[in-house]
Design a protein around this motif. Structure first.
Motif, PDB file in Angstrom:
ATOM      1  N   ALA A  60       0.815  -1.222   0.000  1.00 17.58           N
ATOM      2  CA  ALA A  60       0.000   0.000   0.000  1.00 17.58           C
ATOM      3  C   ALA A  60       0.844   1.266   0.000  1.00 17.58           C
ATOM      4  O   ALA A  60       0.566   2.204  -0.748  1.00 17.58           O
ATOM      5  CB  ALA A  60      -0.947   0.001   1.201  1.00 17.58           C
ATOM      6  N   TYR A  61       1.871   1.300   0.800  1.00 17.39           N
ATOM      7  CA  TYR A  61       2.645   2.536   0.945  1.00 17.39           C
ATOM      8  C   TYR A  61       3.781   2.654  -0.063  1.00 17.39           C
ATOM      9  O   TYR A  61       4.552   3.602  -0.024  1.00 17.39           O
ATOM     10  CB  TYR A  61       3.096   2.711   2.382  1.00 17.39           C
ATOM     11  N   GLU A  62       3.842   1.697  -0.975  1.00 19.81           N
ATOM     12  CA  GLU A  62       4.722   1.841  -2.137  1.00 19.81           C
ATOM     13  C   GLU A  62       4.014   2.689  -3.186  1.00 19.81           C
ATOM     14  O   GLU A  62       4.646   3.293  -4.043  1.00 19.81           O
ATOM     15  CB  GLU A  62       5.086   0.472  -2.724  1.00 19.81           C
ATOM     16  N   VAL A  63       2.677   2.696  -3.132  1.00 19.39           N
ATOM     17  CA  VAL A  63       1.845   3.378  -4.115  1.00 19.39           C
ATOM     18  C   VAL A  63       1.474   4.788  -3.655  1.00 19.39           C
ATOM     19  O   VAL A  63       1.406   5.715  -4.450  1.00 19.39           O
ATOM     20  CB  VAL A  63       0.565   2.550  -4.389  1.00 19.39           C
ATOM     21  N   HIS A  64       1.220   4.955  -2.356  1.00 22.49           N
ATOM     22  CA  HIS A  64       0.816   6.253  -1.807  1.00 22.49           C
ATOM     23  C   HIS A  64       1.309   6.372  -0.379  1.00 22.49           C
ATOM     24  O   HIS A  64       1.761   5.399   0.224  1.00 22.49           O
ATOM     25  CB  HIS A  64      -0.707   6.443  -1.875  1.00 22.49           C
ATOM     26  N   GLY A  65       1.201   7.560   0.173  1.00 23.50           N
ATOM     27  CA  GLY A  65       1.651   7.797   1.536  1.00 23.50           C
ATOM     28  C   GLY A  65       0.654   7.298   2.570  1.00 23.50           C
ATOM     29  O   GLY A  65      -0.455   6.874   2.240  1.00 23.50           O
ATOM     30  N   VAL A  66       1.063   7.369   3.813  1.00 20.60           N
ATOM     31  CA  VAL A  66       0.211   6.996   4.934  1.00 20.60           C
ATOM     32  C   VAL A  66      -0.844   8.089   5.114  1.00 20.60           C
ATOM     33  O   VAL A  66      -0.538   9.274   5.030  1.00 20.60           O
ATOM     34  CB  VAL A  66       1.046   6.852   6.219  1.00 20.60           C
ATOM     35  N   HIS A  67      -2.084   7.671   5.366  1.00 19.72           N
ATOM     36  CA  HIS A  67      -3.178   8.608   5.583  1.00 19.72           C
ATOM     37  C   HIS A  67      -3.678   8.530   7.023  1.00 19.72           C
ATOM     38  O   HIS A  67      -3.652   7.448   7.627  1.00 19.72           O
ATOM     39  CB  HIS A  67      -4.356   8.291   4.653  1.00 19.72           C
ATOM     40  N   ARG A  68      -4.153   9.668   7.538  1.00 22.57           N
ATOM     41  CA  ARG A  68      -4.783   9.662   8.847  1.00 22.57           C
ATOM     42  C   ARG A  68      -5.992   8.725   8.787  1.00 22.57           C
ATOM     43  O   ARG A  68      -6.748   8.720   7.821  1.00 22.57           O
ATOM     44  CB  ARG A  68      -5.250  11.067   9.227  1.00 22.57           C
ATOM     45  N   GLY A  69      -6.149   7.909   9.809  1.00 24.06           N
ATOM     46  CA  GLY A  69      -7.257   6.963   9.862  1.00 24.06           C
ATOM     47  C   GLY A  69      -6.899   5.568   9.392  1.00 24.06           C
ATOM     48  O   GLY A  69      -7.635   4.624   9.671  1.00 24.06           O
ATOM     49  N   ASP A  70      -5.772   5.425   8.690  1.00 20.45           N
ATOM     50  CA  ASP A  70      -5.341   4.087   8.266  1.00 20.45           C
ATOM     51  C   ASP A  70      -5.084   3.213   9.497  1.00 20.45           C
ATOM     52  O   ASP A  70      -4.527   3.677  10.499  1.00 20.45           O
ATOM     53  CB  ASP A  70      -4.038   4.147   7.469  1.00 20.45           C
ATOM     54  N   VAL A  71      -5.482   1.959   9.411  1.00 22.82           N
ATOM     55  CA  VAL A  71      -5.139   0.972  10.438  1.00 22.82           C
ATOM     56  C   VAL A  71      -3.903   0.259   9.914  1.00 22.82           C
ATOM     57  O   VAL A  71      -3.941  -0.361   8.847  1.00 22.82           O
ATOM     58  CB  VAL A  71      -6.311  -0.003  10.684  1.00 22.82           C
TER      59      VAL A  71
ATOM     60  N   ILE B 199      -5.436  18.030  16.267  1.00 24.59           N
ATOM     61  CA  ILE B 199      -4.400  18.113  15.249  1.00 24.59           C
ATOM     62  C   ILE B 199      -4.272  19.578  14.876  1.00 24.59           C
ATOM     63  O   ILE B 199      -5.236  20.178  14.395  1.00 24.59           O
ATOM     64  CB  ILE B 199      -4.755  17.282  13.996  1.00 24.59           C
ATOM     65  N   ASP B 200      -3.097  20.145  15.113  1.00 24.03           N
ATOM     66  CA  ASP B 200      -2.862  21.567  14.838  1.00 24.03           C
ATOM     67  C   ASP B 200      -3.979  22.426  15.426  1.00 24.03           C
ATOM     68  O   ASP B 200      -4.456  23.378  14.805  1.00 24.03           O
ATOM     69  CB  ASP B 200      -2.711  21.811  13.334  1.00 24.03           C
ATOM     70  N   GLY B 201      -4.434  22.071  16.644  1.00 22.70           N
ATOM     71  CA  GLY B 201      -5.428  22.857  17.361  1.00 22.70           C
ATOM     72  C   GLY B 201      -6.883  22.485  17.098  1.00 22.70           C
ATOM     73  O   GLY B 201      -7.769  22.918  17.826  1.00 22.70           O
ATOM     74  N   ARG B 202      -7.153  21.692  16.071  1.00 25.64           N
ATOM     75  CA  ARG B 202      -8.533  21.321  15.742  1.00 25.64           C
ATOM     76  C   ARG B 202      -8.860  19.925  16.293  1.00 25.64           C
ATOM     77  O   ARG B 202      -8.080  18.990  16.107  1.00 25.64           O
ATOM     78  CB  ARG B 202      -8.755  21.341  14.234  1.00 25.64           C
ATOM     79  N   VAL B 203     -10.035  19.814  16.917  1.00 27.77           N
ATOM     80  CA  VAL B 203     -10.464  18.522  17.467  1.00 27.77           C
ATOM     81  C   VAL B 203     -10.638  17.521  16.330  1.00 27.77           C
ATOM     82  O   VAL B 203     -11.261  17.825  15.308  1.00 27.77           O
ATOM     83  CB  VAL B 203     -11.785  18.680  18.256  1.00 27.77           C
ATOM     84  N   LEU B 204     -10.069  16.345  16.508  1.00 31.35           N
ATOM     85  CA  LEU B 204     -10.159  15.271  15.521  1.00 31.35           C
ATOM     86  C   LEU B 204     -11.452  14.492  15.739  1.00 31.35           C
ATOM     87  O   LEU B 204     -11.747  14.065  16.853  1.00 31.35           O
ATOM     88  CB  LEU B 204      -8.942  14.341  15.669  1.00 31.35           C
ATOM     89  N   ASP B 205     -12.239  14.320  14.691  1.00 29.07           N
ATOM     90  CA  ASP B 205     -13.458  13.520  14.757  1.00 29.07           C
ATOM     91  C   ASP B 205     -13.048  12.048  14.735  1.00 29.07           C
ATOM     92  O   ASP B 205     -12.428  11.588  13.767  1.00 29.07           O
ATOM     93  CB  ASP B 205     -14.363  13.852  13.565  1.00 29.07           C
ATOM     94  N   GLU B 206     -13.385  11.319  15.787  1.00 30.61           N
ATOM     95  CA  GLU B 206     -12.960   9.921  15.915  1.00 30.61           C
ATOM     96  C   GLU B 206     -14.139   9.009  16.268  1.00 30.61           C
ATOM     97  O   GLU B 206     -14.241   8.513  17.383  1.00 30.61           O
ATOM     98  CB  GLU B 206     -11.886   9.803  16.990  1.00 30.61           C
ATOM     99  N   PRO B 207     -15.020   8.735  15.318  1.00 31.42           N
ATOM    100  CA  PRO B 207     -16.180   7.883  15.618  1.00 31.42           C
ATOM    101  C   PRO B 207     -15.799   6.463  16.028  1.00 31.42           C
ATOM    102  O   PRO B 207     -16.563   5.789  16.719  1.00 31.42           O
ATOM    103  CB  PRO B 207     -16.977   7.904  14.312  1.00 31.42           C
ATOM    104  N   TYR B 208     -14.632   6.013  15.645  1.00 26.54           N
ATOM    105  CA  TYR B 208     -14.178   4.652  15.934  1.00 26.54           C
ATOM    106  C   TYR B 208     -13.826   4.429  17.399  1.00 26.54           C
ATOM    107  O   TYR B 208     -13.605   3.306  17.815  1.00 26.54           O
ATOM    108  CB  TYR B 208     -12.978   4.288  15.041  1.00 26.54           C
ATOM    109  N   THR B 209     -13.757   5.498  18.222  1.00 24.23           N
ATOM    110  CA  THR B 209     -13.453   5.320  19.652  1.00 24.23           C
ATOM    111  C   THR B 209     -14.704   5.075  20.478  1.00 24.23           C
ATOM    112  O   THR B 209     -14.603   4.858  21.688  1.00 24.23           O
ATOM    113  CB  THR B 209     -12.705   6.530  20.233  1.00 24.23           C
ATOM    114  N   ASP B 210     -15.867   5.121  19.845  1.00 27.96           N
ATOM    115  CA  ASP B 210     -17.143   4.894  20.532  1.00 27.96           C
ATOM    116  C   ASP B 210     -17.305   5.794  21.757  1.00 27.96           C
ATOM    117  O   ASP B 210     -17.817   5.366  22.794  1.00 27.96           O
ATOM    118  CB  ASP B 210     -17.299   3.419  20.922  1.00 27.96           C
ATOM    119  N   GLY B 211     -16.822   7.023  21.656  1.00 26.06           N
ATOM    120  CA  GLY B 211     -17.016   8.010  22.715  1.00 26.06           C
ATOM    121  C   GLY B 211     -16.045   7.917  23.876  1.00 26.06           C
ATOM    122  O   GLY B 211     -16.150   8.690  24.829  1.00 26.06           O
ATOM    123  N   LEU B 212     -15.091   6.985  23.832  1.00 20.00           N
ATOM    124  CA  LEU B 212     -14.112   6.888  24.919  1.00 20.00           C
ATOM    125  C   LEU B 212     -13.202   8.101  24.908  1.00 20.00           C
ATOM    126  O   LEU B 212     -12.723   8.521  23.851  1.00 20.00           O
ATOM    127  CB  LEU B 212     -13.251   5.624  24.767  1.00 20.00           C
TER     128      LEU B 212
END
Length: 175
Positions: free
Chosen positions: A44-55, A92-105
């Motif tokens: 995957a990362y031979e083709v493109h860079g790492v993206h936020r949210g990637d597992v 991230i740089d002062g802005r709250v990151l939306d993280e639905p995958y944390t289930d509100g933790l």
């Protein structure tokens, strides 16, 4: 001869393209739970860079104790960004990151589990992610030894991007 050819192809695919990984802990719950199996794209990362949210699956950092060779976490911070954890949220740089995958933790900044450099992560200025590195966190923020323990990881230590759950059959599907 066909069997030998098939074995060679299988070994090449596993070595260079795709590999399955077993989830050994609850650190990525509810996205991935203990004993799930995922397929990882090693190219995957031979083709493109790492993206936020990637597992991503990555080699255990040298400053992190444990017997499991590879870990799996979600990419939160990218090179050059400032990541701060305040008030139970990741910024991230002062802005709250939306993280639905944390289930509100809520996310705590200082979990006291390692020797990594996380200086500034609990301030408005934040922890600056160095070039060639990313910050990874488990989705289960109350039970994950992650970048808050070992600091940003070198992108070269990333084995690949998990993209599909292959076991159990009831959870089969994309990440």
């Amino acid at each position: 001869m066909v069997v030998v050819g098939a074995l060679v192809v299988a070994v090449l695919v596993r070595t260079f393209a795709f590999e399955q990984f077993w989830i050994p802990s609850p650190s990525m719950s509810n996205t991935l739970v203990r004993n799930d199996r995922v397929l990882v794209n090693k190219l995957a990362y031979e083709v493109h860079g790492v993206h936020r949210g990637d597992v991503v699956v990555f080699e255990r950092p040298k400053n992190q104790e444990g017997t499991i060779k590879d870990l799996i976490k979600r990419v939160v911070g990218l090179p050059g960004e400032h990541v701060s954890i305040m008030g139970g949220t990741v910024r991230i740089d002062g802005r709250v990151l939306d993280e639905p995958y944390t289930d509100g933790l809520e996310t705590e900044a200082n979990v006291g589990c390692g020797l990594g450099d996380t200086k500034g992560i609990d301030t408005e200025a934040g922890l600056r992610i160095p070039a060639g590195h990313v910050l990874v966190l488990g989705d289960n923020r109350v039970n994950s030894q992650d970048g808050r323990c070992f600091g940003p990881i070198d992108e070269d230590s990333i084995v690949g991007r998990a993209f599909v759950i292959i076991w159990p059959p009831s959870k089969m599907g994309g990440l």
